[in-house]
Design a protein around this motif. Structure first.
Motif, PDB file in Angstrom:
ATOM      1  N   TRP A   1       0.828  -1.199   0.000  1.00 22.42           N
ATOM      2  CA  TRP A   1       0.000   0.000   0.000  1.00 22.42           C
ATOM      3  C   TRP A   1       0.870   1.260   0.000  1.00 22.42           C
ATOM      4  N   LEU A   2       0.320   2.289  -0.610  1.00 23.86           N
ATOM      5  CA  LEU A   2       0.806   3.644  -0.339  1.00 23.86           C
ATOM      6  C   LEU A   2      -0.406   4.398   0.190  1.00 23.86           C
ATOM      7  N   CYS A   3      -0.288   4.903   1.400  1.00 20.36           N
ATOM      8  CA  CYS A   3      -1.426   5.512   2.091  1.00 20.36           C
ATOM      9  C   CYS A   3      -1.177   7.004   2.301  1.00 20.36           C
ATOM     10  N   ASP A   4      -2.113   7.827   1.876  1.00 18.16           N
ATOM     11  CA  ASP A   4      -1.988   9.270   2.106  1.00 18.16           C
ATOM     12  C   ASP A   4      -3.391   9.869   2.161  1.00 18.16           C
ATOM     13  N   LEU A   5      -3.597  10.859   3.004  1.00 15.46           N
ATOM     14  CA  LEU A   5      -4.925  11.492   3.106  1.00 15.46           C
ATOM     15  C   LEU A   5      -5.348  12.021   1.744  1.00 15.46           C
ATOM     16  N   ASP A   6      -4.342  12.435   0.953  1.00 16.25           N
ATOM     17  CA  ASP A   6      -4.597  12.922  -0.405  1.00 16.25           C
ATOM     18  C   ASP A   6      -4.338  11.766  -1.381  1.00 16.25           C
ATOM     19  N   VAL A   7      -5.393  11.067  -1.763  1.00 16.39           N
ATOM     20  CA  VAL A   7      -5.231   9.863  -2.587  1.00 16.39           C
ATOM     21  C   VAL A   7      -4.641  10.199  -3.958  1.00 16.39           C
ATOM     22  N   GLU A   8      -5.012  11.362  -4.469  1.00 15.19           N
ATOM     23  CA  GLU A   8      -4.480  11.748  -5.777  1.00 15.19           C
ATOM     24  C   GLU A   8      -2.972  11.901  -5.749  1.00 15.19           C
ATOM     25  N   ARG A   9      -2.490  12.502  -4.649  1.00 14.82           N
ATOM     26  CA  ARG A   9      -1.045  12.643  -4.501  1.00 14.82           C
ATOM     27  C   ARG A   9      -0.385  11.269  -4.474  1.00 14.82           C
ATOM     28  N   ALA A  10      -0.970  10.357  -3.748  1.00 17.67           N
ATOM     29  CA  ALA A  10      -0.413   8.998  -3.687  1.00 17.67           C
ATOM     30  C   ALA A  10      -0.376   8.380  -5.082  1.00 17.67           C
ATOM     31  N   ARG A  11      -1.458   8.597  -5.841  1.00 19.56           N
ATOM     32  CA  ARG A  11      -1.492   8.040  -7.210  1.00 19.56           C
ATOM     33  C   ARG A  11      -0.380   8.635  -8.078  1.00 19.56           C
ATOM     34  N   ARG A  12      -0.206   9.956  -7.943  1.00 19.03           N
ATOM     35  CA  ARG A  12       0.845  10.614  -8.740  1.00 19.03           C
ATOM     36  C   ARG A  12       2.232  10.049  -8.404  1.00 19.03           C
ATOM     37  N   VAL A  13       2.450   9.771  -7.136  1.00 21.39           N
ATOM     38  CA  VAL A  13       3.741   9.230  -6.716  1.00 21.39           C
ATOM     39  C   VAL A  13       3.980   7.866  -7.364  1.00 21.39           C
ATOM     40  N   LEU A  14       2.964   7.037  -7.391  1.00 23.40           N
ATOM     41  CA  LEU A  14       3.128   5.698  -7.974  1.00 23.40           C
ATOM     42  C   LEU A  14       3.210   5.745  -9.496  1.00 23.40           C
ATOM     43  N   GLY A  15       2.613   6.769 -10.082  1.00 27.17           N
ATOM     44  CA  GLY A  15       2.634   6.885 -11.543  1.00 27.17           C
ATOM     45  C   GLY A  15       1.539   6.034 -12.173  1.00 27.17           C
ATOM     46  N   GLY A  16       1.465   6.087 -13.480  1.00 29.23           N
ATOM     47  CA  GLY A  16       0.329   5.474 -14.167  1.00 29.23           C
ATOM     48  C   GLY A  16       0.521   4.021 -14.529  1.00 29.23           C
ATOM     49  N   TYR A  17       1.558   3.371 -14.005  1.00 31.30           N
ATOM     50  CA  TYR A  17       1.846   2.011 -14.444  1.00 31.30           C
ATOM     51  C   TYR A  17       2.022   1.055 -13.267  1.00 31.30           C
ATOM     52  N   SER A  18       1.443   1.412 -12.113  1.00 33.44           N
ATOM     53  CA  SER A  18       1.759   0.654 -10.903  1.00 33.44           C
ATOM     54  C   SER A  18       0.626  -0.266 -10.472  1.00 33.44           C
ATOM     55  N   THR A  19       1.011  -1.395  -9.867  1.00 35.85           N
ATOM     56  CA  THR A  19       0.021  -2.338  -9.332  1.00 35.85           C
ATOM     57  C   THR A  19      -0.161  -2.155  -7.827  1.00 35.85           C
ATOM     58  N   VAL A  20       0.573  -1.203  -7.234  1.00 36.00           N
ATOM     59  CA  VAL A  20       0.477  -0.989  -5.782  1.00 36.00           C
ATOM     60  C   VAL A  20      -0.855  -0.321  -5.446  1.00 36.00           C
ATOM     61  N   GLN A  21      -1.466  -0.724  -4.323  1.00 35.47           N
ATOM     62  CA  GLN A  21      -2.755  -0.170  -3.936  1.00 35.47           C
ATOM     63  C   GLN A  21      -2.616   1.170  -3.224  1.00 35.47           C
ATOM     64  N   VAL A  22      -3.629   1.998  -3.400  1.00 35.08           N
ATOM     65  CA  VAL A  22      -3.634   3.334  -2.819  1.00 35.08           C
ATOM     66  C   VAL A  22      -4.844   3.467  -1.915  1.00 35.08           C
ATOM     67  N   THR A  23      -4.668   4.176  -0.794  1.00 33.62           N
ATOM     68  CA  THR A  23      -5.809   4.426   0.080  1.00 33.62           C
ATOM     69  C   THR A  23      -5.560   5.670   0.921  1.00 33.62           C
ATOM     70  N   ALA A  24      -6.650   6.258   1.415  1.00 35.33           N
ATOM     71  CA  ALA A  24      -6.540   7.358   2.365  1.00 35.33           C
ATOM     72  C   ALA A  24      -6.832   6.856   3.776  1.00 35.33           C
ATOM     73  N   ASP A  25      -7.121   5.586   3.896  1.00 38.28           N
ATOM     74  CA  ASP A  25      -7.609   5.031   5.153  1.00 38.28           C
ATOM     75  C   ASP A  25      -6.546   4.160   5.822  1.00 38.28           C
ATOM     76  N   LEU A  26      -5.938   4.706   6.875  1.00 42.61           N
ATOM     77  CA  LEU A  26      -4.894   3.969   7.584  1.00 42.61           C
ATOM     78  C   LEU A  26      -5.430   2.657   8.128  1.00 42.61           C
TER      79      LEU A  26
END
Lengths: 356, 356, 356, 356
Positions: free
Chosen positions: D39-64
């Motif tokens: 997981w990459l977890c951040d209150l700002d989910v969009e920011r987390a998505r940008r960090v992973l980029g458009g080719y990642s299989t890692v999950q994103v969430t805002a919920d710890l």
């Protein structure tokens, strides 16, 4: 033929070659909103997988044809050994794909010319990845030389030495000098071109090819350009001095806090035109000792700018700043320098009837 | 003939020439207990007086004959323009004086040879003030190359650039390269000698003579030496890299805290002798990435050591480390390089039957 | 009393002390047309003779009275240990001689004040040889701070470290910090003064006195000045950063090709006056990333300029740029810093009722 | 409770926080075979998505809570603002996850202690990401100090200055000094500890918090350590000098070709133990002027080594090199320095009864 993409949708791209340079292309195409990376292609599929890592949605293949058959792919970026550039790039062009090729454009001038002709005939973008040209430093140097701020170029001295990997198939000249020659080609103001080249070299360690080489170029305006490339230096130096009639610029690429320094310091002479022949020897020379200015440069990865330029060239249909022709001019210089090297350093005129 | 002085009493000396270099000689001969400075001679007596200052007991004259007639004078040090070296030095030798000459030994090889022959015939010391050879750094480099600590020399790259005074009568090659060539002559281990030389240059500013020059020398062991001299650089660089088979040495003369750096870092190859012809291309190459050692050097003014060596040569009757012959070898290199410069950079073999 | 000399004839001068600094004074007074060096005085006459060398017409003596009795001597320059400054300078002033004293002015603030009072009472020049203040770099820094080109000073950070001679009688603070403190005193714009000082130090090697020391000064405008002096550093650093509200200046005294660098780069904040208390924490901060300018500086020996200033002060009867009072201010800072050092680093206010 | 993973299968990891530091953690955990990023977890989910980029299989969430509830997650890496470390880390520990926290460990010493206690009670790994400690340079420095090769430490001078981002919530001391303090904690040999700390600072630009700060630490062996941190310097300096009784080491982190330099150069004194009290003042001091050695260092990204150490600590159940206790010691130093700053620079003893 693959339709030229419009600016609003990303260009489908495939990277061919997952060796030394490929991973950098992968990373930068992934980071660009102008491209959509579809494939990483390498004969060694495992290597390609390692480059992408364990979390990627990008497809991997060893089969170039599979890539070229994919209609989502509008462009390719080739980072395979120089000896394969002709075959791979030609296949891509014939499949209607735009082509970016790692330097040097091809293994020989003739091979490079075939690529330029093919791309011309098909109206496709052919671009050479002369990465250094897209550094903020070189872009600024170009601006300073084109705008006349440095005055007329008197001399250029470039040093690119390091403890480098002795290459199996090419000498130090073909390995490192493409950087300096492509920069030279990129920054010279319109109308100033190399007219002759000589090269000296040595293979001190018995590697079977030159590990140290010196190139001397005569420019059409009477200036001299000199390039020192060396695989055997324990210290790394990447410095170039551009001596102009108004100012002299020093580029130290390894000094991030002061990559460019512009010296308003130099030697003035009364214009030769104002003097008679007799006076030429007693010419009035005066010294200027002025300030130095180190301009602030944006820090931006060169490859990102190169990738943007590739997108721009594809969507507008206009030549890239480092198009196939620039790659061809560099090949001509390399090939002539190689000939001089084997002929013991003779100064050889460049072919005036050359295509590029 | 003036008797050779013994070590217990100071040698009477006269300095001829109070221009750029003369004052340094005056200062160092005054500081030496091995010499007693008797005269400072210059056509411009006022200039000579200014050099000595208002508190000196040293005699001043414009008349060389007066100096040479003084029996208290056993030796002279000549710091006049190169074009006058033959006349002045010949007069001094004929008057039985030992002679030290500022570099270059003479204006031409032939003039230099006449001086060497004259000194030989008279059993007098003829020494050339190749000052750099007496710096602690160059003395150490010589030791490292002669002792084999660096291994066999593979390449030498020397850069000596600065915003230099454009000379009226000589080009940058004759102005600056004598330093590098005399150092080369001084440090090369026995049996390794230059065999050919090429030079490229340019006169960007229309000064009527080369302001930028590049020399390439082939050495008898297959190594390459390259020298870059330049009057037009706003930055001052005085660096040389000596690439050896065991270690590589970097000399940065402008870095007083670390003038010498010896890198145990480089490229190893299996000995060519152990390999068949076929294998030469697939030669085994490995990289060493070792420590760097910056040896502690005594800080001692080179001219002081040079002055001591002059005294030693005079009192023992043995050749100085930089004797007339070394000055002659440097002249041959300079003269050949000049010829190559006018011939567009041809590599010219050095005369094998040369005297020195 | 010795009459004040007029500008047309040289001022008779005697140098007292032939130790470490004396020879430099001897050399520079000899080179100046504004002075005529009459004596070099040292308790060790042989040492004085060695300093002058074997070719000098300058007189030598061990007897200060002999010097002070000489009516040709109008001024003295004292380069004896600090502990003797009071006695020697007082004697000279009482004999009607102008006095230049090597830094520090005296061993204590009270001794220094006695000298200032004596010179005042007699209308004689009392100058302190704060040599660094006369370097082209420091003169330019003063100009930049006084003219407002750097804006208001925010911080000053000075580092002066080296492998220094551990002194017998003084610690590193008294040995090296006078340089930095005199520079600070010299360049601060009118109205900005030190108001408090703290010092930390250590005697790592058991030398019986601090070999490493850090001084922190509070300035009257809220700025901070910090000085690091150190005898134990194998690397030599002489750098100071002057952070101003408009520009920041970096002085690297060991980089002759770029001693000063002025950065138009920094942090901007909205003026605190325009903001309410509440807003102070959310203050608007923006970054500037501008060019750097390294101004061309004349290369001139500082001691030569200092000697000129001494002549100017004597002949005009006006205070020298580094007069006795500046020496006194430096003594007050040193003495207060020493107290802080023994008190464990307490920040101590400077005496507001102080004389200077 | 999540079972401690064995060495043969990758440890499931989640990165919490996608701001400044998070992306570096993401990249390094992805590159490590010891971890599997879930997981990459951040209150700002969009920011987390940008960090992973458009080719990642890692999950994103805002919920710890979602992350902590995932049984595949055995460990977390927290890169959120310091003020949230307590809450986030406590939740993770209570969910049975191993915890890595970006520096500083927590916002206060007391908060940090609660984390250490919680991890102890649960037998979980608590590690602080003191990244610099894992650079090849600092690892070597530690080795040199622990092995005694430098001798006893006499002084440490560290400078970390740059044009830094003025932080909203913390001053320069809390922003930059954790680096230097964690390095100090890491390299000091057993038995040598800080015993007192003083801090001076200034807020020249009216930012509402110190932008320049100087820390002085007394060490238990009598040595001094000094740290200069500064957000306002246009030049970037990252240098530390470790003065030892045998050798002195200079670390220049911005000089990749020579990060470490070990000088066999310094000052020797006769051992104080051999001397009577009387002699202490006339102690025999001699100077050594030896060679400098710049050891070859492997170039390896520190974060990669840190990630390996996290895996090692988790799988072996032994404390990490930079465990929670080291984070706590750094917090104590920071908090005490802050107190000194507000008290005008008083030297404050560290609490001897402290937990860590």
């Amino acid at each position: 033929m693959t339709p030229t993409p419009n600016a609003s949708e990303p260009i489908g791209i495939a990277v061919i070659g997952a060796g030394y340079w490929g991973p950098n292309l992968v990373r930068n195409f992934q980071a660009s909103t102008r491209f959509r990376l579809r494939w990483l292609c390498d004969l060694d599929v495992e290597r390609a997988r390692r480059v992408l890592g364990g979390y990627s949605t990008v497809q991997v293949t060893a089969d170039l044809d599979e890539v070229l058959a994919d209609p989502r792919v509008q462009a390719v970026a080739i980072a395979t050994p120089a000896g394969t550039h002709l075959t791979v790039a030609l296949a891509a062009l014939r499949a209607g794909k735009h082509v970016l090729v790692e330097k040097p454009l091809a293994a020989t001038y003739d091979e490079g010319r075939r690529l330029v002709e093919e791309a011309d005939a098909r109206g496709l973008t052919l671009m050479c990845d002369h990465t250094y040209c897209y550094t903020p430093a070189v872009l600024r140097i170009r601006e300073l030389l084109h705008s006349g701020e440095l005055g007329e170029l008197h001399f250029l001295d470039s040093v690119r030495i390091n403890l480098g990997l002795v290459q199996r198939d090419i000498d130090v000249l073909w390995d490192l000098a493409p950087h300096d020659l492509s920069i030279l080609d990129f920054v010279l103001p319109p109308g100033v071109t190399p007219v002759a080249v000589a090269a000296h070299g040595a293979d001190g360690i018995g590697a079977g090819r030159a590990c140290v080489a010196y190139l001397t170029l005569q420019l059409s305006n009477g200036a001299i350009a000199h390039i020192h490339v060396n695989w055997l230096s324990p210290v790394k130096i990447r410095t170039a001095i551009f001596g102009g009639s108004k100012r002299t610029l020093v580029w130290d690429d390894l000094n991030p806090s002061q990559r460019l320094a512009i010296y308003d310091r130099g030697v003035d002479v009364a214009s030769p035109d104002e003097l008679g022949d007799e006076q030429r020897r007693d010419i009035l020379i005066s010294y200027r000792s002025g300030d130095m200015v180190a301009p602030a440069l944006t820090e931006r990865e060169a490859l990102r700018t190169m990738v943007d330029e590739y997108a721009r060239a594809i969507t507008t249909g206009t030549p890239a700043l480092t198009d196939g022709r620039s790659g061809l001019r560099v090949l001509e210089l390399l090939q002539t320098a190689s000939r001089s090297l084997t002929e013991g350093g003779t100064m050889i005129k460049l072919n005036e009837g050359r295509m590029a």
